[in-house]
Design an enzyme around this catalytic site. Sequence first.
Site, short mmCIF file in Angstrom:
data_model
loop_
_atom_site.label_atom_id
_atom_site.label_comp_id
_atom_site.label_asym_id
_atom_site.label_seq_id
_atom_site.Cartn_x
_atom_site.Cartn_y
_atom_site.Cartn_z
N ASP A 37 0.86 -1.19 0.00
CA ASP A 37 0.00 0.00 0.00
C ASP A 37 0.89 1.23 0.00
O ASP A 37 2.08 1.14 0.30
CB ASP A 37 -0.93 -0.02 1.24
CG ASP A 37 -2.23 0.77 1.01
OD1 ASP A 37 -2.15 2.00 0.85
OD2 ASP A 37 -3.31 0.16 1.00
N TYR A 155 -13.29 5.11 -13.88
CA TYR A 155 -13.50 3.99 -12.96
C TYR A 155 -14.16 2.81 -13.67
O TYR A 155 -13.65 1.69 -13.65
CB TYR A 155 -14.37 4.45 -11.78
CG TYR A 155 -14.47 3.44 -10.66
CD1 TYR A 155 -13.44 3.31 -9.74
CD2 TYR A 155 -15.59 2.63 -10.51
CE1 TYR A 155 -13.51 2.39 -8.70
CE2 TYR A 155 -15.67 1.71 -9.47
CZ TYR A 155 -14.63 1.60 -8.58
OH TYR A 155 -14.70 0.68 -7.55
N1 LIG Z 1 -16.27 0.46 -1.54
C1 LIG Z 1 -17.04 0.12 -2.56
O1 LIG Z 1 -18.25 0.39 -2.59
C2 LIG Z 1 -16.44 -0.64 -3.72
C3 LIG Z 1 -17.31 -1.16 -4.67
C4 LIG Z 1 -16.79 -1.88 -5.75
C5 LIG Z 1 -15.42 -2.06 -5.86
N2 LIG Z 1 -14.61 -1.53 -4.93
C6 LIG Z 1 -13.18 -1.76 -5.11
O2 LIG Z 1 -12.65 -2.38 -3.97
C7 LIG Z 1 -11.26 -2.08 -3.87
C8 LIG Z 1 -10.94 -1.60 -2.49
O3 LIG Z 1 -11.64 -0.38 -2.27
P1 LIG Z 1 -12.13 0.09 -0.84
O4 LIG Z 1 -13.53 0.47 -0.98
O5 LIG Z 1 -11.70 -0.89 0.19
O6 LIG Z 1 -11.31 1.46 -0.74
P2 LIG Z 1 -10.33 2.06 0.37
O7 LIG Z 1 -10.15 3.48 -0.03
O8 LIG Z 1 -10.77 1.72 1.73
O9 LIG Z 1 -8.96 1.26 0.09
C9 LIG Z 1 -8.20 1.47 -1.06
C10 LIG Z 1 -6.74 1.23 -0.68
O10 LIG Z 1 -5.95 1.36 -1.88
C11 LIG Z 1 -4.76 2.06 -1.52
N3 LIG Z 1 -4.17 2.68 -2.70
C12 LIG Z 1 -4.64 3.73 -3.42
N4 LIG Z 1 -3.79 4.02 -4.42
C13 LIG Z 1 -2.78 3.12 -4.33
C14 LIG Z 1 -1.59 2.92 -5.08
N5 LIG Z 1 -1.27 3.67 -6.13
N6 LIG Z 1 -0.78 1.90 -4.72
C15 LIG Z 1 -1.09 1.10 -3.66
N7 LIG Z 1 -2.18 1.27 -2.91
C16 LIG Z 1 -3.02 2.27 -3.24
C17 LIG Z 1 -5.24 3.09 -0.49
O11 LIG Z 1 -4.15 3.61 0.25
C18 LIG Z 1 -6.20 2.26 0.33
O12 LIG Z 1 -5.55 1.60 1.39
C19 LIG Z 1 -10.97 -1.08 -4.98
O13 LIG Z 1 -10.45 -1.76 -6.11
C20 LIG Z 1 -12.34 -0.52 -5.30
O14 LIG Z 1 -12.42 0.00 -6.61
C21 LIG Z 1 -15.07 -0.82 -3.86
#
Ligand SMILES: NC(=O)c1ccc[n+]([C@@H]2O[C@H](COP(=O)([O-])OP(=O)(O)OC[C@H]3O[C@@H](n4cnc5c(N)ncnc54)[C@H](O)[C@@H]3O)[C@@H](O)[C@H]2O)c1
Length: 264
Positions: A37, A155
Amino acid sequence: MRRFDGKVAIVTGAASGIGAATLRRLASEGAAVVVGDIQDEAGEAIAQEIGAGGGEASFRHCDVADLSQVEALVEHAVSRYGGLDIMHNNAAWTGGGWVADLDPEVWQRSIQVMLTSVFYGCRAALPAMLERGGGSIVNTASIEAFGGEMLASPYSTAKAGVVNFTRNVAIEYGRKGIRANSICPGIVETPMYHQMETFAKHSREDMEQLSALGRLLQPDEIAAVVAFLCSEDASGITGAALVVDGGTTAFVNLGGHSPYSGSS
Ligand SMILES: NC(=O)c1ccc[n+]([C@@H]2O[C@H](COP(=O)([O-])OP(=O)(O)OC[C@H]3O[C@@H](n4cnc5c(N)ncnc54)[C@H](O)[C@@H]3O)[C@@H](O)[C@H]2O)c1
């Protein structure tokens, strides 16, 4: 015997949200886990939390948009724990806006962090998995892989790419013992969700109306399915795009209204 005893797993974006929940789940079932991360403090903290609970975990700073950092992450897992069995490419960052106004740099960075990074993660992990005789890759997509969302073209484009890229990995490496699947969450209550809520000015109630279950999903509910896909319980599943959305995509959204609005 726990499902991941003796296994080594990398989870990117594991300092927060879905990645953190998956990391805890894999570790609780016996895996040695590596956090990749860009949030150093939170990444170190979760690795320490797992270690304090008797698990094996380490953090390594990794910007998934940089191939050399992703390669170093895999090298770290292999040198510290002896190999790699599970790769969960999960990190994400996105910008958005009207297409005609969208900054090309925001587009490039979004695609780089959410799609190119998944290629980098697989490219770096596959040789280590082949060395081990097999493995499981889970890439985080979204239900937005299957449709657009207002002001979110980078996205949904990246996530659609993740689903099809994952199918390519599945067909190329299935006969070498490696399975690759994508997971497509619906609306999950994480820090990213809260940013979206603010950015898109949707109320929590509005978002809950988009689910057949009438609520937001929790990160643990996604982590449980990622763990399933990584496990031998899913030995017959590869190339799948598994939707975990509480029924959000189960209905046709006519006129922009939830089918539940106006009903109790
Ligand atoms: N939360 C939702 O509703 C949802 C829905 C569908 C998909 N997702 C997907 O789930 C995954 C996790 O998302 P989340 O909701 O847990 O978000 P979150 O913001 O809680 O976690 C995302 C993590 O990615 C890290 N990150 C960002 N840019 C980075 C980089 N360049 N290199 C390494 N790490 C990096 C951040 O520091 C963070 O820890 C993502 O792929 C997101 O698109 C989330």
